[in-house]
Design a protein around this motif. Structure first.
Motif, PDB file in Angstrom:
ATOM      1  N   SER A  82      -2.351  23.549 -31.374  1.00 37.92           N
ATOM      2  CA  SER A  82      -3.002  22.282 -31.309  1.00 37.92           C
ATOM      3  C   SER A  82      -4.146  22.407 -30.716  1.00 37.92           C
ATOM      4  N   CYS A  83      -5.468  21.665 -30.806  1.00 34.93           N
ATOM      5  CA  CYS A  83      -6.628  22.018 -30.160  1.00 34.93           C
ATOM      6  C   CYS A  83      -6.584  21.578 -28.665  1.00 34.93           C
ATOM      7  N   SER A  84      -6.875  22.400 -28.090  1.00 35.11           N
ATOM      8  CA  SER A  84      -6.678  22.183 -26.105  1.00 35.11           C
ATOM      9  C   SER A  84      -7.777  21.146 -26.012  1.00 35.11           C
ATOM     10  N   LEU A  85      -9.019  21.012 -26.719  1.00 33.97           N
ATOM     11  CA  LEU A  85      -9.917  20.280 -26.334  1.00 33.97           C
ATOM     12  C   LEU A  85      -9.748  18.813 -26.670  1.00 33.97           C
ATOM     13  N   CYS A  86      -9.188  18.401 -27.750  1.00 33.04           N
ATOM     14  CA  CYS A  86      -9.005  16.937 -28.167  1.00 33.04           C
ATOM     15  C   CYS A  86      -7.579  16.821 -28.434  1.00 33.04           C
ATOM     16  N   GLY A  87      -6.694  17.689 -27.959  1.00 38.69           N
ATOM     17  CA  GLY A  87      -5.194  17.149 -28.274  1.00 38.69           C
ATOM     18  C   GLY A  87      -4.649  17.255 -29.624  1.00 38.69           C
TER      19      GLY A  87
ATOM     20  N   ALA B 266      -6.425  15.354 -31.983  1.00 39.58           N
ATOM     21  CA  ALA B 266      -7.018  14.349 -32.465  1.00 39.58           C
ATOM     22  C   ALA B 266      -8.117  14.611 -33.513  1.00 39.58           C
ATOM     23  N   GLY B 267      -8.666  15.816 -33.198  1.00 41.69           N
ATOM     24  CA  GLY B 267      -9.698  16.474 -33.978  1.00 41.69           C
ATOM     25  C   GLY B 267     -11.216  16.317 -33.149  1.00 41.69           C
ATOM     26  N   CYS B 268     -11.833  17.414 -33.295  1.00 42.72           N
ATOM     27  CA  CYS B 268     -13.243  17.385 -32.642  1.00 42.72           C
ATOM     28  C   CYS B 268     -14.141  18.426 -33.527  1.00 42.72           C
ATOM     29  N   ARG B 269     -15.183  18.901 -32.501  1.00 47.86           N
ATOM     30  CA  ARG B 269     -16.075  19.743 -33.422  1.00 47.86           C
ATOM     31  C   ARG B 269     -15.466  21.178 -33.095  1.00 47.86           C
ATOM     32  N   LEU B 270     -14.681  21.650 -32.168  1.00 50.62           N
ATOM     33  CA  LEU B 270     -14.133  22.871 -31.619  1.00 50.62           C
ATOM     34  C   LEU B 270     -13.076  23.174 -32.905  1.00 50.62           C
ATOM     35  N   CYS B 271     -12.431  22.231 -33.197  1.00 53.48           N
ATOM     36  CA  CYS B 271     -11.314  22.569 -34.278  1.00 53.48           C
ATOM     37  C   CYS B 271     -11.731  22.162 -35.545  1.00 53.48           C
ATOM     38  N   LYS B 272     -13.011  21.837 -35.754  1.00 57.95           N
ATOM     39  CA  LYS B 272     -13.504  21.456 -37.034  1.00 57.95           C
ATOM     40  C   LYS B 272     -12.566  20.199 -37.668  1.00 57.95           C
TER      41      LYS B 272
HETATM   42 ZN   LIG Z   1     -10.231  19.656 -31.454  1.00 50.30          ZN
END
Ligand SMILES: [Zn+2]
Lengths: 346, 809
Positions: A269-274, A276-282
């Motif tokens: 799971s994306c550590s940046l957005c938890g 929710a979805g963000c640029r890092l995890c596209k």
């Molecule tokens: Zn993310």
């Protein structure tokens, strides 16, 4: 000599002494040293009185001596007070005279730096070592039998398309993954329980913002008599939580590696957005971190281990990728440019 | 692989939510790389009829049209070259919204009013084409909204398909997976085949001479086709996955390709010399112009589809320019085959050519479905292009070609053990049933399953176990830690040492570099190496990315020197780098799996510029040999290794200054452990470095085997030492080391010798230098008397004074 005169001398000396001390005190302690010599020095006035005592009748001497001693004690006491006051003042003056600017920058040594991939690599090694994994290695230039055939990737197999391979000679390749360590390791050991960890450089004919022709992987291999796919997930989850923090979730997707079956790709799971979805995890909430699977029986057979008895799992991930994620480095090429501006950040 | 949602929906019922389908695809092992929803964010775009079209009176490139939008007729100015009266077009009314929130307003273009816009594909996000406006079929009804036009607004999924899953290279295969996941029925495409007239073999002779590469080959003949544009549904179906419509016959074969994942080829029967189709090996030197326009010289290993005279098709890979279906074609020979995966792959690689067909044949198409697709496709062509299908198939089947499904055994208990989930026979059967893997029989604990032809990858028990895991969804398998014995693990000595080296150099203010392990011949040449230097025994890559990276490194130094230059060009002059890289040398091959390459770690150090403290007040000193030597000494001190220092490097390292250099030698084995020194000025210039640079190259494996001082407590003196200073003047040729060698080893109480300064200049004769030493004397248990110190020091000074050319001041 008249005892009255002596007594008068003593009395007037006392009056003078106290007056002088007052004056000196009011003058900020100026002339304190000289004053002390004049009254309490070996040739001072108080000792002068003592010396004059001889002129007194013998019976009066003790009483007179007593009075002189009292005066001397008084003088010493008063001088001590003034002296300590003067010392305080002197220190205060010295302190306030300092010109040091405490807002100046500190005088530092220039620290050296370890490369971020070393930091991640060593952390990975220590994490798995703590769980009983032993370090192993194999050549970076290897015979393709170890890199492909023994890993169930025969010549002319479409799976070779997944590896853009550097060749140095007929049948000799730059290893395309650290999975060749599995083969060397298993060939070099009698069948038995295995917990192995192999970090190292691998090579692919590839060069863009997210692919470098050389990068680093870590390979983990566990073999025992009762190892299952769920154990693979257990160990990977532990590692993911170590790297990306407690509460990190794991997503495992079917994939294909000829040397594992079932094979899977692992997302965290994306550590940046938890998630929710963000640029890092596209905007997917997930970040791909590696590939894994249960050891394919064909691999065990190739190295002479009985796949009915021994089962296991292997997983591999890119150290570069972990470092990029961990530190937010935007381009894999930055890792090997060795620019001071980059290196001094770590 | 690009999938169209509307296409998938032909075969099964799917959720409306594209993200649900996307998630299912990913969890089934078909990673979705992109989802494109076409036609979203568009409002007010309808079918318009161009009722009149005239040149704009003021502008050559513009037309003034009258467009009927189903409600009214309005004037519209259009810039597309292909607009013409009578066309049905996509028309954005005034008030329409196009992708990117682009609103259509009433406009005036050079004096002509325009109420709306006739759209091109790309303006609607329906495709990339901006060649002109999109012209719809004549049957389109004005006023129909864009969203109502079949095939235009579609959702596509770009999935990556692993090499083991050729079945997913057709919509049907993916639909099958989704149907199983969502518990829906799969609807296989069926078309009634009406055969008529004479038998197919009366129209054409078919021979397969190369059975090894072509185990199954089926021909059908369709007579009297009308080649022309494809019907709209077919055009849209192909367009939805980015395929161009060519003509109705070719489109049918492409449709079947993207539906079944089965390639096929349609020949113009009347162009076949001798009305013959032969599958044969190519004759060396034979040539063929493939559809991409390349003339391919064939090799004897190639296999081709030929007529009586010439090769027509590079089998399984690409068709030729002659014999294909054109507008003139009337009679078609339709080929549907199973080509051997390895043979096709080898063929494609020989010609560095890849096609949709070769991609599928290489991975293995369904060996059992050839006849079925042949019948289906013949019916599709006949129903789409007219014509009649001749009676019967022309068939070839090699002896070893499978005609029935493979049977694979599975033990449910084994599956449960390997996956770590409870599974019984009933559960196993029902899970596999969804993938058309049908239970055949039971034998004790073992179940046997028939594997459908499209799942060539399922050969072994473990393959079926993976299918079970996929059907369960990997994410439902619990994460459990294995119960393994506690086991302490030491780092291997080499790793331990590497950490110590890295840590010490870091503590000393150096930064660790990481270089790509490639090198160029030019960089190697710039190192000024002696011909016999082992750094010349490089290993070249057969397929390097570039000339800069054509060799594997035999030393980490070129990469470090390039890094210094890169930093220098960024105005970073004070740079101190080290790297534990790897060197690769040519070596003898020692066996069949020997690589002929020897590799070992090599530590490189490169310092440039000033060794400065990062403070405003600190002193700065240019790095020089002694600074580097100090770094290396500190490093050896940390790893507790005493080495012999030999001044100079001889021909061992041509990149170093002949005098400002040293060789590190293992005092026991005599092995060279490293070299260090000032970079030779020629090398410095060749690498474009403006400032002097000092470098070291140290071999960690040799360092590891050198004698290490054990870490044991040593008693130390607590009484004060007595120091005596000596000032000497010596000629430049006299070195510090030479002076130290003069001092007798056995002087009583002599504890330390320290050089305080080296002075040249006023008061010292030309060609000489003044050295200031302090000799320290101490006793372990007591203070020394002046006399004791004096006696010892006299020995020292006497020895120094006796040396040639030493003057004691
Ligand atoms: Zn993310």
């Amino acid at each position: 000599m008249d005892s009255n005169n002596v007594n008068q001398d003593l009395e007037s000396l006392k009056i003078r002494l106290l007056a002088d001390l007052d004056t000196c005190d009011q003058g900020g302690g100026d002339g304190l040293e000289e004053l002390k010599v004049r009254y309490l020095g070996k040739k001072g006035e108080i000792y002068g009185l003592m010396r004059g005592m001889g002129a007194l009748p013998a019976d009066q001497r003790p009483a007179f001596g007593q009075m002189v001693n009292t005066l001397r004690d008084l003088a010493e006491e008063r001088f001590a007070v003034l002296e300590s006051r003067a010392a305080e003042q002197a220190i205060a003056a010295k302190l306030s005279a300092s010109t040091v600017d405490p807002t100046l920058p500190g005088t530092r040594s220039e620290l050296g730096h370890l490369h971020p991939l070393t930091v991640v690599r060593d952390d990975t090694i220590d994490f798995f070592r703590g769980m009983g994994f032993e370090l192993a290695e194999a050549p970076e230039v290897d015979h393709e039998w170890y890199n492909f055939e023994a890993l169930n990737i025969p010549p002319e197999h479409p799976a070779r398309d997944m590896h853009d391979t550097f060749y140095v000679d007929e049948g000799v390749v730059m290893r395309t993954h650290t999975s060749n360590v599995q083969v060397h390791y298993l060939l070099g050991h009698e069948p038995g329980p295995v917990r192995m960890l192999a970090p190292g450089c691998v090579y692919r004919v590839d060069n863009d913002a997210s692919h470098a022709p050389m990068f680093q992987q870590v390979e983990c291999l566990v073999i025992d008599e009762n190892i299952s796919f769920s154990h693979l997930k257990g160990v990977m989850l532990l590692w993911a939580e170590h790297v990306f923090g407690k509460g990190t979730k794991l997503r495992v997707r079917p994939s294909y590696f000829p040397f594992t079956e079932p094979s899977a790709e692992v997302d965290v799971s994306c550590s940046l957005c938890g998630g929710a979805g963000c640029r890092l995890c596209k905007h997917t909430g997930w970040i791909e971190v590696g590939g894994c699977g249960s050891v394919d029986p064909a691999v065990l057979t190739q190295v002479g281990w009985d796949p009915e008895r021994w089962t296991g799992f292997a997983f591999g991930f890119g150290i570069d990728r972990i470092a990029l994620l961990k530190y937010g480095i935007p381009n894999i090429g930055l890792l090997t440019r060795n620019e001071a501006g980059f290196l001094r950040q770590f | 692989m690009l999938l169209s949602l509307s296409w998938l929906k032909r075969y099964t019922d799917l959720p409306d939510d594209a993200s649900e389908i996307s998630a299912a695809l990913t969890s089934l092992g078909f990673e979705v790389e992109a989802v494109q929803v076409r036609g979203t964010g568009i409002e007010g775009v309808v079918v318009g009829e161009v009722r009149a079209c005239a040149k704009h009176p003021e502008a050559d490139k513009l037309s003034v049209c009258r467009v009927f939008d189903g409600v009214e007729e309005v004037p519209v100015v259009c810039g597309a070259p292909n607009v013409a009266a009578g066309q049905k077009v996509l028309f954005a009314r005034v008030g329409a919204v196009l992708p990117g929130d682009f609103k259509i307003k009433k406009a005036n273009l050079r004096g002509q009013e325009s109420f709306g816009m006739i759209c091109a594909e790309d303006e609607l996000g329906l495709g990339e084409s901006h060649d002109g406006i999109l012209v719809l079929s004549a049957s389109s009804v004005p006023g129909t909204t864009l969203q109502e036009i079949p095939g235009l607004c579609d959702t596509t999924f770009e999935i990556s398909v692993t090499p083991n899953r050729p079945d997913a290279l057709g919509h049907l295969g993916v639909a099958r997976e989704l149907a199983a996941r969502f518990g829906k029925e799969l609807r296989l495409p069926e078309l009634p085949l009406a055969e008529s007239g004479a038998a197919a073999e009366s129209f054409v002779t078919m021979k397969v001479e190369d059975a090894a590469s072509t185990p199954r080959y089926i021909g059908r003949v369709i007579n009297g086709v009308k080649v022309g544009p494809s019907p709209e549904w077919l055009v849209h179906a192909l367009k939805s996955i980015g395929k161009k419509s060519i003509n109705n016959v070719v489109d049918c074969t492409n449709f079947a390709l993207m539906e079944w994942g089965q390639p096929s080829h349609a020949f113009d029967l009347d162009t076949l010399a001798g009305k013959t189709v032969v599958v044969r090996k190519a004759t060396a030197g034979e040539s063929l112009v493939t559809l991409d326009g390349e003339t391919r010289t064939l090799k004897a290993a190639d296999f081709v589809i030929a007529d009586a005279e010439k090769a027509l098709v590079l089998a399984g890979v690409m068709g030729g320019t002659v014999s294909g279906v054109t507008e003139k074609t009337v009679n078609v020979f339709l080929e549907v085959a199973y080509f051997d995966p390895r043979a096709v792959r080898a063929q494609a690689r020989r010609h560095t050519l890849s096609s949709d067909s070769s991609h599928r044949f290489e991975r293995g198409v369904d060996p059992l479905v050839t006849a079925r697709v042949s019948d289906y496709l013949a019916a599709l062509i006949a129903s789409t292009c007219g014509g009649s299908v001749a009676t019967g198939r022309l068939e070839f089947t090699a002896d070893l070609h499978p005609v029935t499904p493979r049977v694979v055994s599975l033990r449910p208990a084994r599956a449960a053990k390997l996956l770590g989930v409870p599974l019984d026979a009933a559960r196993v059967k029902s899970l596999l049933e969804g993938l058309e893997v049908r239970f055949v029989e039971e034998d004790g604990d073992t179940l046997r399953f028939a594997i459908p032809g499209f799942r060539n990858d399922l050969e072994r028990e473990v393959d079926l176990i993976e299918e079970l895991a996929r059907r369960l969804d990997y994410n439902t398998i619990p994460a459990v830690l294995p119960a393994l014995p506690l086991k302490p693990v030491d780092l291997p000595p080499a790793e331990e040492q590497a950490r110590a080296l890295r840590g010490t150099l870091r503590d000393l203010g150096l930064s660790e570099a990481l270089s790509l392990r490639f090198m160029s011949k030019r960089a190697l040449g710039n190192l000024n190496l002696a011909p016999e230097d082992s750094r010349n025994d490089f290993v070249p890559l057969k397929n390097p990315i570039s000339e800069e990276w054509e060799l594997l490194p035999t030393t980490p130094l070129p990469a470090l020197l390039h890094a210094l230059e890169r930093n220098q060009n960024m105005q970073e002059h004070d740079v101190r780098l080290f790297e534990i890289g790897r060197a690769f040398y040519r070596a003898e091959k020692t066996g069949p799996r020997s690589t002929g390459v020897r590799e070992e770690p090599v530590l490189g150090i490169a310092l440039m510029g000033e060794w400065k403290e990062s403070s405003w007040s600190a002193r700065k000193q240019p790095v020089d040999f002694t600074r580097l030597k100090g770094v290396v000494e500190n490093m050896l001190e940390r790893v507790r290794v005493d080495l012999e220092w030999v001044a100079g490097v001889g021909s061992k390292a041509g990149f170093l200054h002949p005098i400002e250099s040293a060789t590190l030698v293992d005092p026991v084995s005599g092995d060279v452990v490293g070299v260090l020194g000032t970079l030779h000025p020629k090398v410095q210039a060749a690498f474009g470095l403006k400032l002097p640079v000092v470098v070291a190259e140290i071999y960690p494996l040799a360092l590891l085997t050198a004698p290490h001082r054990p870490l044991k407590f040593q008693a130390y003196a607590t009484h004060p030492a007595s120091a005596r200073d000596v000032n000497l003047v010596v000629g430049e040729a006299m070195r510090h080391g030479d002076l130290l060698a003069v001092v007798p080893k056995n002087v009583a109480y002599l504890n330390a010798t320290r050089l305080n300064s080296v002075y040249r200049g006023k008061g010292v004769p030309e060609g000489h230098k003044a050295l200031h030493y302090t000799f320290t004397y101490r006793h372990m248990e007591r203070a020394l008397t002046d006399e004791e110190v004096g006696t010892s020091h006299a020995q020292v000074t006497a020895a120094l004074a006796a040396a040639d050319g030493v003057v004691i001041k």
